[in-house]
Every structure is written in structure tokens, then in C-alpha cells.
Motif scaffolding. Structure first.
Motif, short mmCIF file in Angstrom:
data_model
loop_
_atom_site.label_atom_id
_atom_site.label_comp_id
_atom_site.label_asym_id
_atom_site.label_seq_id
_atom_site.Cartn_x
_atom_site.Cartn_y
_atom_site.Cartn_z
N THR A 7 50.21 27.48 22.76
CA THR A 7 51.18 27.49 22.00
C THR A 7 52.17 28.66 22.29
OG1 THR A 7 50.75 28.63 20.16
CG2 THR A 7 50.09 26.00 19.81
N TRP A 8 53.58 28.20 22.11
CA TRP A 8 54.35 29.54 22.38
C TRP A 8 54.32 30.60 21.35
CZ3 TRP A 8 56.18 29.29 26.93
CH2 TRP A 8 56.49 28.19 27.63
N THR A 9 53.70 30.30 20.25
CA THR A 9 53.58 31.36 19.38
C THR A 9 52.11 32.23 19.83
OG1 THR A 9 54.35 29.92 17.47
CG2 THR A 9 52.95 31.94 16.90
N ALA A 10 51.13 31.58 20.18
CA ALA A 10 49.96 32.34 20.61
C ALA A 10 49.84 32.86 21.97
CB ALA A 10 48.68 31.12 20.41
N PHE A 11 50.82 32.27 22.96
CA PHE A 11 50.83 32.68 24.25
C PHE A 11 51.03 34.17 24.49
CE2 PHE A 11 52.73 33.10 28.51
CZ PHE A 11 51.91 32.95 29.24
N PRO A 12 52.07 34.83 23.51
CA PRO A 12 52.16 36.18 23.99
C PRO A 12 50.69 37.02 23.73
CG PRO A 12 53.99 35.67 22.67
CD PRO A 12 52.84 34.34 22.98
N ALA A 13 49.94 36.61 23.05
CA ALA A 13 48.65 37.31 22.71
C ALA A 13 47.48 37.05 23.70
CB ALA A 13 48.27 37.18 21.45
N GLN A 14 47.97 36.04 24.69
CA GLN A 14 46.90 35.51 25.57
C GLN A 14 47.12 35.66 26.79
OE1 GLN A 14 47.55 31.01 24.79
NE2 GLN A 14 45.53 31.28 23.37
N TRP A 15 48.34 36.11 27.25
CA TRP A 15 48.58 36.13 28.76
C TRP A 15 48.02 37.52 29.30
CZ3 TRP A 15 50.59 40.35 30.98
CH2 TRP A 15 51.44 41.24 30.23
N LYS A 16 47.76 38.55 28.77
CA LYS A 16 47.24 39.68 29.03
C LYS A 16 45.86 39.42 29.49
CE LYS A 16 47.23 44.46 30.02
NZ LYS A 16 46.21 44.71 30.79
N PRO A 17 45.09 38.94 28.50
CA PRO A 17 43.57 38.81 28.75
C PRO A 17 43.32 37.88 29.87
CG PRO A 17 44.20 38.83 26.58
CD PRO A 17 45.19 38.80 27.03
N MET A 18 44.22 36.81 30.06
CA MET A 18 44.27 35.86 31.19
C MET A 18 44.47 36.65 32.63
SD MET A 18 46.33 32.68 29.35
CE MET A 18 46.24 31.43 30.80
N LEU A 19 45.33 37.58 32.55
CA LEU A 19 45.74 38.14 33.70
C LEU A 19 44.68 39.23 34.10
CD1 LEU A 19 47.86 38.37 36.04
CD2 LEU A 19 48.87 40.10 34.45
N ASP A 20 44.06 39.91 33.19
CA ASP A 20 43.13 40.75 33.27
C ASP A 20 41.80 40.20 33.98
OD1 ASP A 20 44.33 42.93 32.26
OD2 ASP A 20 43.45 42.79 30.47
N ALA A 21 41.71 38.89 33.55
CA ALA A 21 40.46 38.23 34.21
C ALA A 21 40.60 37.98 35.79
CB ALA A 21 40.28 36.92 33.44
N VAL A 22 41.67 37.55 36.05
CA VAL A 22 41.94 37.33 37.42
C VAL A 22 42.11 38.80 38.21
CG1 VAL A 22 43.74 36.73 38.86
CG2 VAL A 22 43.60 35.25 36.84
N TRP A 23 42.60 39.88 37.77
CA TRP A 23 42.46 41.15 38.47
C TRP A 23 40.94 41.54 38.62
CZ3 TRP A 23 45.68 42.65 42.02
CH2 TRP A 23 46.93 42.41 41.79
N SER A 24 40.46 41.31 37.43
CA SER A 24 38.87 41.48 37.46
C SER A 24 38.17 40.71 38.84
CB SER A 24 38.19 41.43 36.22
OG SER A 24 36.83 41.56 36.18
N PHE A 25 38.33 39.49 38.71
CA PHE A 25 37.86 38.71 39.95
C PHE A 25 38.32 39.31 41.11
CE2 PHE A 25 39.14 35.36 42.95
CZ PHE A 25 38.05 34.94 43.22
N LEU A 26 39.68 39.50 41.52
CA LEU A 26 40.19 40.10 42.66
C LEU A 26 39.44 41.24 43.19
CD1 LEU A 26 43.78 38.95 42.24
CD2 LEU A 26 42.17 38.03 43.69
N ALA A 27 38.88 42.21 42.11
CA ALA A 27 38.30 43.42 42.47
C ALA A 27 37.07 43.20 43.37
CB ALA A 27 38.04 44.10 41.16
N SER A 28 36.28 42.11 42.96
CA SER A 28 35.24 41.82 43.79
C SER A 28 35.39 40.57 44.80
CB SER A 28 34.11 41.72 42.92
OG SER A 28 34.33 40.62 42.02
#
Length: 151
Positions: free
Chosen positions: A23-44
Motif C-alpha cells: 500500500t502507499w502507506t506501508a511502502f515507505p517502511a518497506q523500500w529500504k529493506p527491499m533495496l538492502d536485500a538486493v545490495w546484499s545479493f549483489l555483494a556476492s
């Protein structure tokens, strides 16, 4: 803030993303953990998959179904929540936002106003590509792309 909007045809670009229906209300708290997961994957990730990609937020619709991730150089096998995807291709209204991210909505408003004046209407996904921060100010440019069709 003056915003220069242009009409362009863009090609899809490969991404590594985490997908969510939210939801637009929930998304601001979700995007950073989502992005962190991608960067963690890219590290390896396999060598050459990521060399200098930028963060991407793709809003597929108004629900919103979103993809948060990073531009990459090609395909890869899914790993955990990280999936291969791509930005859309086709006709877009495009503008660069150079102010505070909190004012990103103003750039979207400028794109919508430009579309109305030039006979186009937003139709389909929209996405943002985040540039590198300026070393002196910490401000970074955000490319805003909105899929459009002739009105």
C-alpha cells in the motif's frame, strides 16, 4: 522548481529486484529493506553482473505492485527474494529531479502537466532511477520516467 520534461522512447534495462504488492502507506517502511536485500545479493553476485548500477523503484500500477532494486548488466538466477527483471521499454515522458527527494512529487506533477499540454496521458508503469550523490552536497539526481500514450 523548473522541470524540463521530454518525450523519449526507451529500451528495457535489466534489474535485480525484490517485488512486493503493498500500500502507499506501508511502502515507505518497506523500500529500504527491499533495496538492502538486493545490495546484499549483489555483494556476492557473479562477477560483472553489477559494475555501476543505480537504484531503481518501479511502480507497475496504482495498487501498488512495486519492484525495488538495482540496474544490472544482464540475467542471473533468482536468489532468495531477489529476482531478475527489467525496466519497461517504450514511449515515456522523462524528467530529472534534482531537489530533495521529499519534493519528488513536484516532478511527477510537472510531467503530468506537460502531458496534458502536449496531448499525452500517463498509461502504465512509472519508475525512478537514482543517480550518485554529489560529494559536496549529498544531493542526487533522480530520473523520473512515466509511460505515456497519445491522448
Amino acid at each position: 522548481m523548473a522541470v524540463d520534461v521530454s518525450l523519449q522512447t526507451v529500451e528495457p534495462a535489466p534489474t535485480a529486484v525484490v517485488m512486493a504488492t503493498t500500500t502507499w502507506t506501508a511502502f515507505p517502511a518497506q523500500w529500504k529493506p527491499m533495496l538492502d536485500a538486493v545490495w546484499s545479493f549483489l555483494a556476492s553476485a557473479p562477477e560483472g553482473l553489477h559494475t555501476h548500477g543505480h537504484n531503481v523503484m518501479l511502480y507497475k500500477d496504482g495498487v501498488p505492485n512495486v519492484e525495488v532494486g538495482v540496474l544490472v548488466n544482464g540475467p542471473f538466477e533468482p536468489a532468495g527474494d531477489v529476482r531478475p527483471s527489467h525496466t519497461p521499454g517504450g514511449l515515456v515522458a522523462r524528467a530529472t529531479h534534482t531537489g530533495p527527494v521529499a519534493r519528488l512529487g513536484e516532478t511527477y506533477e510537472a510531467i503530468h502537466a506537460w502531458c496534458s499540454r502536449h496531448g499525452y496521458r500517463p498509461d502504465g508503469p512509472r519508475w525512478e532511477i537514482y543517480g550518485d550523490p554529489d560529494p559536496g552536497t549529498g544531493v542526487f539526481a533522480v530520473e523520473v520516467l512515466v509511460s505515456v500514450v497519445a491522448a
